[in-house]
Design a protein around this motif. Structure first.
Motif, PDB file in Angstrom:
ATOM      1  N   LEU A  68       1.074-144.532 -53.914  1.00 40.38           N
ATOM      2  CA  LEU A  68       0.720-143.757 -55.123  1.00 40.38           C
ATOM      3  C   LEU A  68      -0.490-143.110 -54.921  1.00 40.38           C
ATOM      4  CD1 LEU A  68       2.124-143.047 -57.823  1.00 40.38           C
ATOM      5  CD2 LEU A  68       0.951-145.188 -58.751  1.00 40.38           C
ATOM      6  N   GLU A  69      -1.375-143.838 -54.416  1.00 42.27           N
ATOM      7  CA  GLU A  69      -2.718-143.123 -54.353  1.00 42.27           C
ATOM      8  C   GLU A  69      -2.832-142.045 -53.326  1.00 42.27           C
ATOM      9  OE1 GLU A  69      -5.228-146.210 -52.724  1.00 42.27           O
ATOM     10  OE2 GLU A  69      -5.155-147.451 -54.321  1.00 42.27           O
ATOM     11  N   GLN A  70      -2.035-142.231 -52.272  1.00 42.61           N
ATOM     12  CA  GLN A  70      -1.752-140.788 -51.545  1.00 42.61           C
ATOM     13  C   GLN A  70      -1.060-139.716 -52.128  1.00 42.61           C
ATOM     14  OE1 GLN A  70      -3.261-140.418 -48.507  1.00 42.61           O
ATOM     15  NE2 GLN A  70      -4.212-142.458 -48.671  1.00 42.61           N
ATOM     16  N   HIS A  71      -0.102-139.907 -53.101  1.00 40.37           N
ATOM     17  CA  HIS A  71       0.519-138.900 -54.133  1.00 40.37           C
ATOM     18  C   HIS A  71      -0.339-138.196 -54.832  1.00 40.37           C
ATOM     19  CE1 HIS A  71       4.595-139.212 -52.256  1.00 40.37           C
ATOM     20  NE2 HIS A  71       4.592-140.341 -52.815  1.00 40.37           N
ATOM     21  N   VAL A  72      -1.328-138.811 -55.477  1.00 43.35           N
ATOM     22  CA  VAL A  72      -2.515-138.454 -56.272  1.00 43.35           C
ATOM     23  C   VAL A  72      -3.255-137.548 -55.677  1.00 43.35           C
ATOM     24  CG1 VAL A  72      -4.405-139.062 -57.789  1.00 43.35           C
ATOM     25  CG2 VAL A  72      -2.077-140.472 -57.928  1.00 43.35           C
ATOM     26  N   LEU A  73      -3.608-137.995 -54.404  1.00 44.98           N
ATOM     27  CA  LEU A  73      -4.664-137.189 -53.543  1.00 44.98           C
ATOM     28  C   LEU A  73      -4.105-135.876 -53.152  1.00 44.98           C
ATOM     29  CD1 LEU A  73      -6.229-139.767 -51.314  1.00 44.98           C
ATOM     30  CD2 LEU A  73      -7.350-138.624 -53.097  1.00 44.98           C
ATOM     31  N   TYR A  74      -2.747-135.802 -53.103  1.00 49.81           N
ATOM     32  CA  TYR A  74      -1.986-134.610 -52.397  1.00 49.81           C
ATOM     33  C   TYR A  74      -1.972-133.702 -53.690  1.00 49.81           C
ATOM     34  CZ  TYR A  74       1.902-131.777 -51.181  1.00 49.81           C
ATOM     35  OH  TYR A  74       2.766-130.627 -51.163  1.00 49.81           O
ATOM     36  N   LEU A  75      -1.703-134.566 -54.966  1.00 48.39           N
ATOM     37  CA  LEU A  75      -1.487-133.465 -56.149  1.00 48.39           C
ATOM     38  C   LEU A  75      -2.959-132.691 -56.762  1.00 48.39           C
ATOM     39  CD1 LEU A  75       0.594-135.393 -58.898  1.00 48.39           C
ATOM     40  CD2 LEU A  75       0.796-132.976 -58.047  1.00 48.39           C
ATOM     41  N   GLU A  76      -3.985-133.390 -56.191  1.00 47.11           N
ATOM     42  CA  GLU A  76      -5.211-132.781 -56.420  1.00 47.11           C
ATOM     43  C   GLU A  76      -5.373-131.787 -55.902  1.00 47.11           C
ATOM     44  OE1 GLU A  76      -7.993-136.085 -55.848  1.00 47.11           O
ATOM     45  OE2 GLU A  76      -7.743-136.935 -57.633  1.00 47.11           O
ATOM     46  N   GLN A  77      -4.689-131.504 -54.585  1.00 48.84           N
ATOM     47  CA  GLN A  77      -4.917-130.377 -53.746  1.00 48.84           C
ATOM     48  C   GLN A  77      -3.779-129.538 -53.794  1.00 48.84           C
ATOM     49  OE1 GLN A  77      -6.233-131.788 -49.756  1.00 48.84           O
ATOM     50  NE2 GLN A  77      -5.520-133.588 -50.654  1.00 48.84           N
ATOM     51  N   ARG A  78      -2.598-129.687 -54.294  1.00 53.03           N
ATOM     52  CA  ARG A  78      -1.425-129.001 -54.459  1.00 53.03           C
ATOM     53  C   ARG A  78      -0.724-129.079 -55.850  1.00 53.03           C
ATOM     54  NH1 ARG A  78       0.835-127.907 -49.582  1.00 53.03           N
ATOM     55  NH2 ARG A  78      -0.617-126.887 -48.138  1.00 53.03           N
ATOM     56  N   ARG A  79      -1.622-128.750 -56.886  1.00 56.50           N
ATOM     57  CA  ARG A  79      -1.148-128.965 -58.436  1.00 56.50           C
ATOM     58  C   ARG A  79       0.207-128.376 -58.773  1.00 56.50           C
ATOM     59  NH1 ARG A  79      -5.199-131.390 -61.185  1.00 56.50           N
ATOM     60  NH2 ARG A  79      -7.406-131.126 -60.161  1.00 56.50           N
ATOM     61  N   GLN A  80       0.702-127.269 -57.916  1.00 51.70           N
ATOM     62  CA  GLN A  80       1.609-126.482 -58.391  1.00 51.70           C
ATOM     63  C   GLN A  80       2.961-127.064 -57.490  1.00 51.70           C
ATOM     64  OE1 GLN A  80       1.374-124.111 -60.361  1.00 51.70           O
ATOM     65  NE2 GLN A  80      -0.903-124.647 -60.402  1.00 51.70           N
ATOM     66  N   ASP A  81       2.685-127.943 -56.829  1.00 43.61           N
ATOM     67  CA  ASP A  81       4.157-128.520 -55.986  1.00 43.61           C
ATOM     68  C   ASP A  81       4.759-129.334 -57.155  1.00 43.61           C
ATOM     69  OD1 ASP A  81       6.044-129.722 -54.411  1.00 43.61           O
ATOM     70  OD2 ASP A  81       4.530-130.131 -52.794  1.00 43.61           O
ATOM     71  N   ALA A  82       5.799-129.163 -57.558  1.00 45.60           N
ATOM     72  CA  ALA A  82       6.532-130.065 -58.704  1.00 45.60           C
ATOM     73  C   ALA A  82       7.508-131.051 -57.823  1.00 45.60           C
ATOM     74  CB  ALA A  82       7.457-128.932 -59.352  1.00 45.60           C
ATOM     75  N   GLU A  83       7.988-130.916 -56.654  1.00 46.89           N
ATOM     76  CA  GLU A  83       8.447-131.918 -55.943  1.00 46.89           C
ATOM     77  C   GLU A  83       7.999-133.065 -55.714  1.00 46.89           C
ATOM     78  OE1 GLU A  83      10.002-130.323 -52.336  1.00 46.89           O
ATOM     79  OE2 GLU A  83      11.059-128.610 -53.117  1.00 46.89           O
ATOM     80  N   VAL A  84       6.718-133.238 -55.707  1.00 48.40           N
ATOM     81  CA  VAL A  84       5.931-134.526 -55.357  1.00 48.40           C
ATOM     82  C   VAL A  84       6.088-135.349 -56.658  1.00 48.40           C
ATOM     83  CG1 VAL A  84       3.786-133.587 -56.565  1.00 48.40           C
ATOM     84  CG2 VAL A  84       3.715-135.417 -54.629  1.00 48.40           C
ATOM     85  N   TRP A  85       6.444-134.653 -57.753  1.00 44.00           N
ATOM     86  CA  TRP A  85       6.643-135.936 -59.051  1.00 44.00           C
ATOM     87  C   TRP A  85       8.033-136.564 -58.540  1.00 44.00           C
ATOM     88  CZ3 TRP A  85       3.032-136.952 -62.183  1.00 44.00           C
ATOM     89  CH2 TRP A  85       1.801-135.844 -62.424  1.00 44.00           C
ATOM     90  N   GLU A  86       8.968-135.974 -58.009  1.00 45.53           N
ATOM     91  CA  GLU A  86      10.009-136.889 -57.731  1.00 45.53           C
ATOM     92  C   GLU A  86       9.791-137.913 -56.897  1.00 45.53           C
ATOM     93  OE1 GLU A  86      14.325-136.314 -55.326  1.00 45.53           O
ATOM     94  OE2 GLU A  86      13.234-134.744 -55.907  1.00 45.53           O
ATOM     95  N   SER A  87       9.037-137.726 -55.843  1.00 45.71           N
ATOM     96  CA  SER A  87       8.352-138.734 -54.894  1.00 45.71           C
ATOM     97  C   SER A  87       7.500-139.945 -55.720  1.00 45.71           C
ATOM     98  CB  SER A  87       7.493-138.160 -53.820  1.00 45.71           C
ATOM     99  OG  SER A  87       8.308-137.350 -52.995  1.00 45.71           O
ATOM    100  N   ILE A  88       6.782-139.265 -56.533  1.00 47.32           N
ATOM    101  CA  ILE A  88       5.948-140.137 -57.559  1.00 47.32           C
ATOM    102  C   ILE A  88       6.849-141.198 -58.360  1.00 47.32           C
ATOM    103  CG2 ILE A  88       4.418-140.349 -59.410  1.00 47.32           C
ATOM    104  CD1 ILE A  88       2.945-137.944 -58.208  1.00 47.32           C
ATOM    105  N   GLY A  89       7.955-140.516 -58.864  1.00 49.29           N
ATOM    106  CA  GLY A  89       8.907-141.258 -59.599  1.00 49.29           C
ATOM    107  C   GLY A  89       9.597-142.361 -58.733  1.00 49.29           C
ATOM    108  N   VAL A  90       9.975-142.090 -57.655  1.00 49.69           N
ATOM    109  CA  VAL A  90      10.620-143.060 -56.890  1.00 49.69           C
ATOM    110  C   VAL A  90       9.365-144.316 -56.454  1.00 49.69           C
ATOM    111  CG1 VAL A  90      11.306-143.721 -54.530  1.00 49.69           C
ATOM    112  CG2 VAL A  90      12.184-141.562 -55.624  1.00 49.69           C
ATOM    113  N   VAL A  91       8.472-143.863 -56.294  1.00 53.66           N
ATOM    114  CA  VAL A  91       7.151-144.905 -56.152  1.00 53.66           C
ATOM    115  C   VAL A  91       7.150-145.926 -57.379  1.00 53.66           C
ATOM    116  CG1 VAL A  91       4.835-145.409 -55.821  1.00 53.66           C
ATOM    117  CG2 VAL A  91       6.166-143.833 -54.279  1.00 53.66           C
ATOM    118  N   LEU A  92       7.032-145.178 -58.682  1.00 54.71           N
ATOM    119  CA  LEU A  92       6.870-145.884 -59.854  1.00 54.71           C
ATOM    120  C   LEU A  92       8.015-146.643 -60.159  1.00 54.71           C
ATOM    121  CD1 LEU A  92       5.368-142.921 -62.046  1.00 54.71           C
ATOM    122  CD2 LEU A  92       4.129-145.177 -61.161  1.00 54.71           C
ATOM    123  N   VAL A  93       9.452-146.155 -60.006  1.00 59.26           N
ATOM    124  CA  VAL A  93      10.475-147.159 -60.098  1.00 59.26           C
ATOM    125  C   VAL A  93      10.523-148.400 -59.291  1.00 59.26           C
ATOM    126  CG1 VAL A  93      13.162-147.240 -59.914  1.00 59.26           C
ATOM    127  CG2 VAL A  93      11.938-145.085 -60.998  1.00 59.26           C
TER     128      VAL A  93
END
Length: 213
Positions: free
Chosen positions: A170-195
């Motif tokens: 999850l930490e790595q996903h957040v670091l990724y989002l900080e650099q690629r804010r327009q990438d909507a697909e990463v939220w799906e990956s974050i959702g999988v991790v949160l579940v």
């Protein structure tokens, strides 16, 4: 009166001494013409290297340690493991990647980032092959490559998720989002991790209740 400038209307600046025009048949130009030979290109037995399937794969012919030390060895090994991976030969790809990493890092003052692609392929192949211990080994080497890039964060999140290290993923996903804010697909990956985190928390809670603690 003769032309004393050495110029000739027919030959320009160049004067050819020693005979008439017909004498030139024994000269340089005829020799060059005579050297020409007709041939059938279809008779040439040649196949461009790029057209040979897996021309770069020397895994059956050379020890990895000597292969990787060759001028184009590292490049050929990278092509080879990628070819194996996309051919779904995951176990073979992971094994060759591990041998390559071990051989390359035996040297002194080596730059591990030079084999980042091999480590990347090795980790993915190991995950597909179900060898999470080996995937973790590749992950540790990947960290030694260093560098900052959203692609690196995405890869680490992918591996960490498969290794069950969800908080780190999850930490790595957040670091990724900080650099690629327009990438909507990463939220799906974050959702999988949160579940997965939620399910893990519930499992832990049920286990604690079952144990009466």
């Amino acid at each position: 009166m003769a032309d004393t400038n050495g110029l000739d209307d027919e030959h320009g600046f160049f004067q050819f001494a020693g005979g008439s025009e017909s004498d030139s048949d024994d000269g340089l130009f005829v020799a060059a013409r005579d050297r020409k030979r007709a041939f059938d290109v279809n008779q040439i037995d040649y196949t461009p290297q790029i057209d040979e399937d897996a021309w770069f794969d020397c895994s059956e012919d050379k020890p990895v340690a000597s292969w990787i030390a060759e001028h184009t060895g590292l490049e050929q090994i990278t092509y080879t493991v990628q070819h194996m991976y996309f051919g779904r030969r995951y176990g073979r790809a992971a094994s060759l990647c591990k041998q390559a990493v071990a051989a390359y890092t035996r040297g002194k003052d080596v730059r591990v980032a030079n084999i980042r692609e091999i480590i990347d392929v090795g980790a993915r192949a190991a995950i597909h092959d179900g060898d999470l211990e080996l995937a973790g080994w590749f992950y540790d080497w990947y960290l030694k490559c260093g560098g900052m890039n959203p692609g690196y964060n995405s890869f680490q999140a992918y591996v960490l998720t498969r290794l069950g290290r969800l908080e780190e993923a999850l930490e790595q996903h957040v670091l990724y989002l900080e650099q690629r804010r327009q990438d909507a697909e990463v939220w799906e990956s974050i959702g999988v991790v949160l579940v997965s985190l939620h399910e893990t928390f519930e499992d832990r809670l049920l286990l604690r209740l079952a144990l009466g603690s």
